[in-house]
Design a protein around this motif. Structure first.
Motif, PDB file in Angstrom:
ATOM      1  N   ASP A  99       0.752  -1.220   0.063  1.00  0.00           N
ATOM      2  CA  ASP A  99      -0.037   0.080  -0.018  1.00  0.00           C
ATOM      3  C   ASP A  99       0.842   1.536  -0.060  1.00  0.00           C
ATOM      4  OD1 ASP A  99      -2.716  -1.059  -0.040  1.00  0.00           O
ATOM      5  OD2 ASP A  99      -2.658  -1.374   1.976  1.00  0.00           O
ATOM      6  N   PHE A 100       1.983   1.084   0.739  1.00  0.00           N
ATOM      7  CA  PHE A 100       2.589   2.354   0.684  1.00  0.00           C
ATOM      8  C   PHE A 100       3.605   2.336  -0.457  1.00  0.00           C
ATOM      9  CE2 PHE A 100       2.224   3.087   5.427  1.00  0.00           C
ATOM     10  CZ  PHE A 100       2.003   4.473   5.415  1.00  0.00           C
ATOM     11  N   ASN A 101       3.781   1.230  -1.315  1.00  0.00           N
ATOM     12  CA  ASN A 101       4.409   1.496  -2.593  1.00  0.00           C
ATOM     13  C   ASN A 101       3.584   2.244  -3.330  1.00  0.00           C
ATOM     14  OD1 ASN A 101       6.228   1.002  -4.687  1.00  0.00           O
ATOM     15  ND2 ASN A 101       5.930  -1.073  -4.883  1.00  0.00           N
ATOM     16  N   GLY A 102       2.279   1.730  -3.370  1.00  0.00           N
ATOM     17  CA  GLY A 102       1.062   2.451  -4.422  1.00  0.00           C
ATOM     18  C   GLY A 102       1.091   3.980  -3.895  1.00  0.00           C
ATOM     19  N   ILE A 103       1.164   4.358  -2.801  1.00  0.00           N
ATOM     20  CA  ILE A 103       1.244   5.757  -2.169  1.00  0.00           C
ATOM     21  C   ILE A 103       2.383   6.706  -2.778  1.00  0.00           C
ATOM     22  CG2 ILE A 103       1.410   7.314  -0.199  1.00  0.00           C
ATOM     23  CD1 ILE A 103      -0.422   5.140   1.395  1.00  0.00           C
ATOM     24  N   PHE A 104       3.401   6.040  -2.660  1.00  0.00           N
ATOM     25  CA  PHE A 104       4.850   6.680  -3.131  1.00  0.00           C
ATOM     26  C   PHE A 104       4.561   6.869  -4.778  1.00  0.00           C
ATOM     27  CE2 PHE A 104       6.831   4.704   0.749  1.00  0.00           C
ATOM     28  CZ  PHE A 104       6.841   5.959   1.531  1.00  0.00           C
ATOM     29  N   LYS A 105       3.997   5.799  -5.174  1.00  0.00           N
ATOM     30  CA  LYS A 105       3.978   6.020  -6.724  1.00  0.00           C
ATOM     31  C   LYS A 105       2.887   7.301  -7.052  1.00  0.00           C
ATOM     32  CE  LYS A 105       4.912   1.169  -7.999  1.00  0.00           C
ATOM     33  NZ  LYS A 105       4.092  -0.105  -8.290  1.00  0.00           N
ATOM     34  N   ALA A 106       1.675   7.231  -6.202  1.00  0.00           N
ATOM     35  CA  ALA A 106       0.834   8.269  -6.559  1.00  0.00           C
ATOM     36  C   ALA A 106       1.225   9.852  -6.201  1.00  0.00           C
ATOM     37  CB  ALA A 106      -0.097   7.900  -5.661  1.00  0.00           C
ATOM     38  N   ASN A 107       2.181   9.661  -5.004  1.00  0.00           N
ATOM     39  CA  ASN A 107       2.848  11.096  -5.047  1.00  0.00           C
ATOM     40  C   ASN A 107       3.630  11.696  -5.892  1.00  0.00           C
ATOM     41  OD1 ASN A 107       1.589  11.215  -2.391  1.00  0.00           O
ATOM     42  ND2 ASN A 107       3.285  10.256  -1.232  1.00  0.00           N
ATOM     43  N   THR A 108       4.532  10.520  -6.584  1.00  0.00           N
ATOM     44  CA  THR A 108       5.356  10.812  -7.479  1.00  0.00           C
ATOM     45  C   THR A 108       4.689  11.417  -8.630  1.00  0.00           C
ATOM     46  OG1 THR A 108       6.923   9.025  -6.845  1.00  0.00           O
ATOM     47  CG2 THR A 108       7.040   9.928  -9.223  1.00  0.00           C
ATOM     48  N   VAL A 109       3.741  10.890  -9.329  1.00  0.00           N
ATOM     49  CA  VAL A 109       2.839  11.525 -10.418  1.00  0.00           C
ATOM     50  C   VAL A 109       2.520  12.922  -9.942  1.00  0.00           C
ATOM     51  CG1 VAL A 109       0.759  11.249 -11.779  1.00  0.00           C
ATOM     52  CG2 VAL A 109       2.192   9.005 -11.199  1.00  0.00           C
ATOM     53  N   LEU A 110       1.705  13.101  -8.559  1.00  0.00           N
ATOM     54  CA  LEU A 110       1.332  14.360  -8.436  1.00  0.00           C
ATOM     55  C   LEU A 110       2.300  15.519  -8.306  1.00  0.00           C
ATOM     56  CD1 LEU A 110      -1.239  12.987  -5.679  1.00  0.00           C
ATOM     57  CD2 LEU A 110      -1.892  14.018  -7.716  1.00  0.00           C
ATOM     58  N   ASP A 111       3.394  14.912  -7.676  1.00  0.00           N
ATOM     59  CA  ASP A 111       4.429  15.902  -7.627  1.00  0.00           C
ATOM     60  C   ASP A 111       5.046  16.104  -9.136  1.00  0.00           C
ATOM     61  OD1 ASP A 111       6.705  17.261  -6.179  1.00  0.00           O
ATOM     62  OD2 ASP A 111       7.942  16.020  -7.623  1.00  0.00           O
ATOM     63  N   GLN A 112       5.208  15.479  -9.915  1.00  0.00           N
ATOM     64  CA  GLN A 112       5.639  15.583 -11.306  1.00  0.00           C
ATOM     65  C   GLN A 112       4.643  16.354 -12.186  1.00  0.00           C
ATOM     66  OE1 GLN A 112       8.894  14.721 -12.778  1.00  0.00           O
ATOM     67  NE2 GLN A 112       9.163  14.589 -10.450  1.00  0.00           N
ATOM     68  N   ILE A 113       3.456  16.383 -11.961  1.00  0.00           N
ATOM     69  CA  ILE A 113       2.243  17.113 -12.641  1.00  0.00           C
ATOM     70  C   ILE A 113       2.257  18.444 -12.378  1.00  0.00           C
ATOM     71  CG2 ILE A 113      -0.110  17.675 -12.817  1.00  0.00           C
ATOM     72  CD1 ILE A 113      -0.591  14.518 -12.677  1.00  0.00           C
ATOM     73  N   ALA A 114       2.679  18.770 -10.896  1.00  0.00           N
ATOM     74  CA  ALA A 114       2.995  20.163 -10.395  1.00  0.00           C
ATOM     75  C   ALA A 114       4.034  20.640 -10.898  1.00  0.00           C
ATOM     76  CB  ALA A 114       3.064  19.851  -8.617  1.00  0.00           C
ATOM     77  N   THR A 115       5.116  19.923 -11.012  1.00  0.00           N
ATOM     78  CA  THR A 115       6.579  20.368 -11.559  1.00  0.00           C
ATOM     79  C   THR A 115       6.920  20.599 -12.776  1.00  0.00           C
ATOM     80  OG1 THR A 115       7.658  19.330  -9.286  1.00  0.00           O
ATOM     81  CG2 THR A 115       9.067  20.118 -11.405  1.00  0.00           C
TER      82      THR A 115
END
Length: 511
Positions: free
Chosen positions: A105-121
């Motif tokens: 579950d945390f692996n999935g959370i980290f991947k979601a955070n990555t996409v969200l961060d990269q969209i913002a960046t």
């Protein structure tokens, strides 16, 4: 089966591994920074990676919900990893299945955070504002999905809502359940506002507005459940009326309906695509892709056989498939709970017995997701069936539950009529009048057996400890199961997490 994106061979290329070798578990160890995404394809693949963490979600439901509940009496001759789960052992912090739930579950959370961060960046690289917004909504839906899974299993967990380094992770403690819910609710509200109602083409099966509404309704209902005096998923908030509008919107959408062909047809291998083109019971699927010739990776499912004994496959002379190392029997209590003529029993439980190597086994096992004419020809990990994570029948029965708890609705229309429609599909023609909560809970047990909902239903009911102890007294002929206390409503923090950062987490009481 619809070819889409859920199980993808991707994630490793997106993450820079931590140099702290002693921190070797998620979330502490694999909290990472990533390279910038530069093309629309990078974002598309990154989004698919977030979905890919759903792969073992159905297996987790088997081991941490079904086996934990009164649906299974999983006592083995040789002690297996599932035995301590079944037996309510105190020392399960290092258990394989407990560790997997936290890590995946945390692996999935980290991947979601990555996409969200990269969209913002660097979101302009996507080339479409609407696609960028949809990716944000999908990522937030999936982050909420993974966090809700964690809360129901572990109660308090660390809140990580952006990519971090391992050096930062070792200072993030478990947050109160109420704070985790705030993130989940915020994510789902954003998803509802920005996800489409349905998809076409190869996007069919992605998270929709209605999937987000169904999940948020479950969140409000879990929060409304009993606290048991622990820091678990139930907060006793009486938010049943908050769930009703969400469930009503799904019901009134016209996209979903009860499968009236038969109960078994819901799980047919020929009925695999979610709406709008296929299975109208599927509000949200975990989708798999089978039979990729020449591929070195497997994208099919393995959950169909997890609760099927390997001895059965050997008895039918199938050497390609493996099942559980020993039989994990369905409890006598559940087998006997089905009324005569209830077609759900035969569709869910194999009771005919089998003989293998001169030994006959007559104990029943779950078979709902198996079609013995569809055994994969290449790998036991390549079954061609999707997992319905949010089912329309569940939406209807969840609304009935809310009404029985005092939410807006009608006993006759929203409870009795719905329960009787579900029973009629199962071949039970005698209608029930004035359905009670206990009757609804019992119908849910039979309707959703082998779908991983039972443990969460018991959590929410406030009756888990009493029901499980009464069942233990009746079922536990071998005297293997420990008395169930409120502490066992949730699981312990995995031992690897306690070891990776000593003192950061305090173990949950009772373990």
């Amino acid at each position: 089966m619809k070819k889409i994106f859920f199980i993808s061979a991707i994630a490793l290329s997106f993450f820079i591994s931590s140099c702290k070798k002693e921190l070797n578990q998620l979330p502490i160890s694999q909290a990472t920074l990533v390279t910038f995404y530069k093309t629309p394809s990078d974002f598309y693949q990154g989004m698919n990676a977030v979905y890919s963490s759903l792969r073992n979600y159905p297996d987790r439901l088997d081991y941490l919900s079904e086996i934990r509940s009164d649906n299974i009496y999983g006592v083995s001759v040789t002690v297996r990893d599932w035995d301590p789960i079944n037996n309510f052992a105190r020392g399960i912090a290092p258990n394989t299945y407990v560790e997997e739930a936290w890590s995946a579950d945390f692996n999935g959370i980290f991947k979601a955070n990555t996409v969200l961060d990269q969209i913002a960046t660097n979101g302009s690289a996507i080339g479409s504002t609407s696609i960028a917004t949809r990716y944000q909504a999908e990522s937030k839906f999936l982050r909420a999905f993974y966090y809700f899974d964690l809360v129901r299993y572990f109660g308090k967990v660390p809140i990580v809502d952006h990519p971090i380094l391992a050096t930062d992770a070792v200072s993030i403690p478990r947050s109160p359940v109420a704070d985790v819910y705030k993130l989940i609710i915020s994510d789902l509200q954003y998803a509802i506002a920005n996800l489409p109602a349905s998809y076409t083409g190869t996007d069919v099966g992605r998270a929709s507005k209605y999937a987000a509404e169904g999940l948020l309704a479950q969140v409000y209902m879990a929060r409304s459940g009993a606290t048991y005096g622990i820091e678990g998923p139930g907060l006793g908030l009486n938010e049943w009326n908050l769930a009703i509008p969400l469930l009503n919107d799904i019901i009134s959408s016209g996209l979903f309906s009860l499968n009236t062909t038969s109960y078994a047809n819901i799980f047919s291998y020929g009925n695999q695509s979610p709406v709008p083109t296929g299975n109208r019971e599927a509000v949200f699927d975990v989708m798999y892709q089978t039979g990729l010739s020449g591929s070195s990776s497997i994208y099919g499912a393995d959950f169909p056989w997890q609760l099927t004994p390997n001895g059965y496959f050997l008895s039918i002379k199938d050497s390609k498939s493996n099942g559980s190392l020993e039989i994990i029997p369905v409890s006598n209590d559940l087998v006997n709970d089905y009324a005569t003529g209830d077609t759900r029993k035969a569709a869910t439980i194999y009771t005919a017995g089998y003989t293998q190597a001169g030994s006959t086994e007559n104990r029943p096992f779950f078979r709902k997701w198996l079609d013995f004419t569809k055994i994969p020809t290449t790998s036991r990990f390549d079954w061609g069936i999707n997992y319905i994570a949010i089912r329309y029948t569940d939406i209807l029965l969840l609304k009935a539950e809310c009404v029985l708890h005092g939410a807006t609705g009608s006993q006759a229309t929203d409870v009795d009529a719905v329960v009787n429609a579900v029973r009629a599909r199962a071949g039970l023609t005698t209608p029930l009048v004035g359905v009670t909560f206990d009757q609804l809970l019992d119908e849910r047990r039979k309707e959703f057996a082998n779908e991983g909902l039972r443990w969460f239903d018991l959590q929410r009911s406030g009756k888990l400890v009493d029901i499980m102890n009464a069942w233990r007294t009746k079922e536990d002929a071998q005297n293997k199961i420990n008395p169930i206390t409120a502490n066992y409503v949730i699981y312990p923090v995995p031992q690897s997490q306690l070891d990776a950062a000593p003192g950061l987490y305090i173990q949950s009481p009772g373990y």
